[in-house]
Motif scaffolding. Structure first.
Motif, short mmCIF file in Angstrom:
data_model
loop_
_atom_site.label_atom_id
_atom_site.label_comp_id
_atom_site.label_asym_id
_atom_site.label_seq_id
_atom_site.Cartn_x
_atom_site.Cartn_y
_atom_site.Cartn_z
N SER A 30 0.82 -1.21 0.00
CA SER A 30 0.00 0.00 0.00
C SER A 30 0.86 1.26 0.00
N ILE A 31 0.61 2.13 -0.96
CA ILE A 31 1.32 3.41 -1.01
C ILE A 31 0.70 4.41 -0.05
N PHE A 32 -0.63 4.45 -0.02
CA PHE A 32 -1.33 5.34 0.90
C PHE A 32 -2.77 4.87 1.04
N GLU A 33 -3.25 4.74 2.26
CA GLU A 33 -4.62 4.31 2.52
C GLU A 33 -5.33 5.35 3.38
N ILE A 34 -6.59 5.59 3.04
CA ILE A 34 -7.43 6.45 3.87
C ILE A 34 -7.96 5.61 5.02
N GLN A 35 -7.92 6.14 6.21
CA GLN A 35 -8.21 5.35 7.41
C GLN A 35 -9.66 5.51 7.89
N PHE A 36 -10.27 4.39 8.26
CA PHE A 36 -11.56 4.37 8.92
C PHE A 36 -11.42 3.56 10.20
N MET A 37 -12.02 4.02 11.27
CA MET A 37 -12.01 3.25 12.50
C MET A 37 -13.02 2.12 12.39
N MET A 38 -12.62 0.92 12.79
CA MET A 38 -13.50 -0.25 12.72
C MET A 38 -14.30 -0.41 14.00
N GLY A 39 -15.31 -1.26 13.95
CA GLY A 39 -16.08 -1.59 15.13
C GLY A 39 -17.24 -0.64 15.36
N ASP A 40 -17.99 -0.88 16.46
CA ASP A 40 -19.18 -0.07 16.72
C ASP A 40 -18.85 1.34 17.18
N GLN A 41 -17.57 1.63 17.41
CA GLN A 41 -17.16 2.99 17.73
C GLN A 41 -16.61 3.72 16.51
N GLY A 42 -16.59 3.03 15.39
CA GLY A 42 -16.00 3.62 14.18
C GLY A 42 -17.01 4.38 13.35
N GLN A 43 -16.57 4.81 12.16
CA GLN A 43 -17.44 5.52 11.25
C GLN A 43 -18.43 4.54 10.62
N GLN A 44 -19.70 4.89 10.66
CA GLN A 44 -20.72 4.06 10.04
C GLN A 44 -20.83 4.43 8.57
N SER A 45 -20.69 3.46 7.68
CA SER A 45 -20.67 3.77 6.26
C SER A 45 -21.36 2.66 5.47
N MET A 46 -22.10 3.06 4.43
CA MET A 46 -22.72 2.11 3.51
C MET A 46 -21.91 2.02 2.22
N PHE A 47 -20.65 2.42 2.28
CA PHE A 47 -19.84 2.55 1.07
C PHE A 47 -19.89 1.31 0.19
N SER A 48 -19.66 0.14 0.74
CA SER A 48 -19.63 -1.08 -0.07
C SER A 48 -20.99 -1.41 -0.66
N TYR A 49 -22.06 -0.97 0.01
CA TYR A 49 -23.40 -1.29 -0.48
C TYR A 49 -23.76 -0.54 -1.75
N TRP A 50 -23.09 0.57 -2.02
CA TRP A 50 -23.33 1.29 -3.27
C TRP A 50 -23.00 0.42 -4.47
N PHE A 51 -22.10 -0.54 -4.30
CA PHE A 51 -21.59 -1.32 -5.41
C PHE A 51 -22.27 -2.68 -5.55
N ILE A 52 -23.27 -2.96 -4.72
CA ILE A 52 -23.99 -4.21 -4.77
C ILE A 52 -25.25 -4.03 -5.61
N PRO A 53 -25.68 -5.03 -6.37
CA PRO A 53 -26.89 -4.88 -7.19
C PRO A 53 -28.09 -4.41 -6.38
N LYS A 54 -29.02 -3.70 -7.03
CA LYS A 54 -30.24 -3.24 -6.37
C LYS A 54 -31.14 -4.44 -6.10
N SER A 55 -31.32 -4.76 -4.84
CA SER A 55 -32.05 -5.97 -4.47
C SER A 55 -32.75 -5.77 -3.13
N ASN A 56 -33.86 -6.51 -2.95
CA ASN A 56 -34.57 -6.48 -1.66
C ASN A 56 -33.81 -7.22 -0.58
N ASN A 57 -32.93 -8.11 -1.00
CA ASN A 57 -32.17 -8.89 -0.02
C ASN A 57 -30.80 -9.25 -0.61
N VAL A 58 -29.74 -8.75 0.01
CA VAL A 58 -28.38 -9.01 -0.49
C VAL A 58 -27.62 -9.95 0.45
#
Length: 364
Positions: free
Chosen positions: A262-290
């Motif tokens: 890795s040359i450079f990575e943007i950091q996110f804190m993991m766990g229930d104290q971290g940043q809540q993000s749906m980032f990966s869900y943007w890339f999943i097909p539109k579905s009622n259940n994934v």
């Protein structure tokens, strides 16, 4: 009672003449005038510049970059023509206008990072802190300012060039600078970052290093087709301890954050104290259940189906290229009555879709 009233009014008259009395900052709040003094305070301010990077990636970064290229597209979903979806699609179709909140948000967010960086650069010059620490903070800050302007000039062309902290109204409204002038600042910032930063140490800590800055400057040169200046920078990066991981897919494992590849990575804190993000869900097909993809019962109708690899992108992988299965997923299923994609199975390898088949494929 009359005497007490007169004495109080007289005291108030005397104290109200002092500007300091009217302009005191509450003890419970920090102000810029008494904050930028210690190394720890500058590090906190620098973390604020880093934090802006998260918004430039997950809010509109992939829309402005990957989706506007020939690499990815979006899944059209007729039942949802909400403005938040349509304007995202407009960016991919190069139909966005001045009202588009995503492009506007990207522009404004970059300048938020630049403003924070400028404050550090201006104020650290007078700070009585260790010179080594000062150089590191300045190097990281110059890298980040260069990165923000590099994205702005590529996406918007001529942009205002803010290089100092805005302290009064006249400083806040600047005319656009030429593309050439913006690139001059970007290159100088990147050069200064390289000079002030040290080689990476492994495992890395998520901060900018000389390797990050050298790679950024090389990319800037390549964007301007100045390959002569880019080549020695790229060669220097190969001597800084970076190495490829044996298995390509392991790059994406959370246990390998900030690895030697890795040359450079943007950091996110993991766990229930971290940043809540749906980032990966943007890339999943539109579905009622994934659930078959994520392992969690949830739907992506309101935000999924973006950054879908195009056929050209799929064909760019040669036979046997193990990066393909690690980077691109294939889901098979049918279109439901509401127009959503009903996922029936997830494939590790892409199959050629036969138009006569009822099953459809969704790439993500």
């Amino acid at each position: 009672m009359k005497l007490r009233y007169i004495l109080f009014a007289t005291a108030l008259a005397f104290t109200s003449c002092s500007d300091d009395f009217l302009n005191l900052t509450p003890d419970s709040e920090l102000s810029a005038n008494d904050f930028f003094e210690t190394e720890e305070q500058f590090n906190q301010a620098l973390s604020g510049v880093y934090a802006v990077l998260r918004s430039t990636v997950w809010e509109s970064g992939f829309l402005m970059g990957e989706m506007r290229s020939d690499n990815t597209h979006y899944d059209y979903y007729a039942p949802d023509r909400g403005i938040h979806i349509v304007r995202r699609e407009n960016i991919d179709d190069i139909l966005d206008d001045s009202q588009n909140q995503w492009t506007n948000g990207y522009f404004n967010t970059c300048y938020a990072g630049i403003a924070r960086a400028n404050t550090i650069i201006d104020r650290i010059a007078e700070a009585s802190i260790d010179e080594t620490a000062k150089n590191r903070i300045l190097g990281e800050t110059k890298f980040l300012r260069a990165y923000f302007y590099f994205n702005l000039v590529r996406y918007f062309g001529e942009v205002p060039l803010y290089l100092t902290e805005v302290k009064k109204e006249d400083d806040a409204f600047l005319a656009k600078s030429s593309v050439e002038d913006v690139y001059k600042v970007i290159i100088e910032d990147a050069k200064d970052a390289i000079a002030k930063l040290e080689n990476p140490k492994f495992p890395q800590n998520g901060r900018v290093s000389k390797g990050s800055a050298s790679t950024l400057l090389a990319e800037i040169y390549m964007t301007r087709k100045d390959f002569t200046n880019a080549l020695p920078l790229l060669k220097s990066v190969t001597t800084m301890g970076y190495s490829l991981l044996p298995v390509y897919s392991s790059i994406f494992e959370t246990s390998n954050k900030n690895n030697a590849e890795s040359i450079f990575e943007i950091q996110f804190m993991m766990g229930d104290q971290g940043q809540q993000s749906m980032f990966s869900y943007w890339f999943i097909p539109k579905s009622n259940n994934v659930e078959l993809i994520t392992g969690v019962v949830s739907n992506t109708l309101n935000y999924g189906g973006f950054n879908v690899p195009t056929d050209d992108m799929m064909r760019a992988y040669e036979n046997g290229d193990t990066r393909k299965n690690a980077s691109i997923g294939i889901a098979e299923g049918v279109i439901g009555s509401d127009g959503s994609f009903v996922i029936q199975s997830v494939k590790t390898k892409r199959r050629i879709c036969d138009p006569s088949r009822k099953n459809l494929q969704a790439v993500y």
